[in-house]
Design a protein around this motif. Sequence first.
Motif: not given
Length: 278
Positions: A165-174, A240-246, A270-276
């Motif tokens: 609570k109080g932090t940005t959801l990790g899926l998103l970039a403010d 605003g979704v983070i598509l890739e994180r390395m 660490f590598t991460e990918s996201c898609y709709k």
Amino acid sequence: MKPQISKLKTILAVLLTGISALSSAQTAHRTFAFKKGDQFQRTSFLSSNTVLQRGDQKFNINSFSSTTKVYDVIDATGQGFNLAVTTKHIADTVDAMGKKLEYSSDKPANDSSVIAKALNNIAGKVASVSINKNGIVTDVTDPALQFTNDTLTAFTGLQQEQIVKGTTLGLLADFVITQSLKPGYTWADSTIVNGQKTKNTFWVDKLTDKTTTVIFESAITGGYTNSNTNGVYVIDNQTGVILERMMKSIISGYQLHNRVVYAASKRTAFTESCYKIH
């Protein structure tokens, strides 16, 4: 592995690393515009090597893990959004002290170890999360939290998202995209908590019509452990979704356990990918 766990689980807890959040120096916060039924899939891979040493005594722990989560927007209101975050899949391999553990949530559990049981209790769990229009978590119920916070998960190398609570959801970039934003734009932030200083530096590396690429460096100093992390975010401009994180990180320091000092170090990639999905 079991006889060593009682001695080492407290020491390894200090080496648990969190995923760095993208902090914005902009005064304006991003307003997200999800719709009911939006669904995103996020898959991460993490490899790590941990070394614990006391005199001639040395322990090496190598691990590789993958996790897949699905974020379902189940409701969109004037105040924000309600999401169901489901851990769909976990796979993990741990090689430590002459023992090897292999786990996959796709297969029936054939390991009675405490670690396997903990992973089995995380897989398939659904967290209920509420966020406001700016992506800040306002409420969360996570049935797997008691297992993800267990120090035994340090052995797995599993990188579980901490929804707080109080932090940005990790899926998103403010991060607000403006016409004046240019490659080379830089900002930084720093905090001091319990004598430990965290300094983050970010800069825009590339900007296209569809995505923004941000590079970052993060350093934590003071206390018993120090860490250095560097990495890259690729952000979808529209959602605003983070598509890739390395990222790669190095953690080193000392841990006192039962009046004995252990030298501890950990390297992670660490590598991460996201898609709709829809």
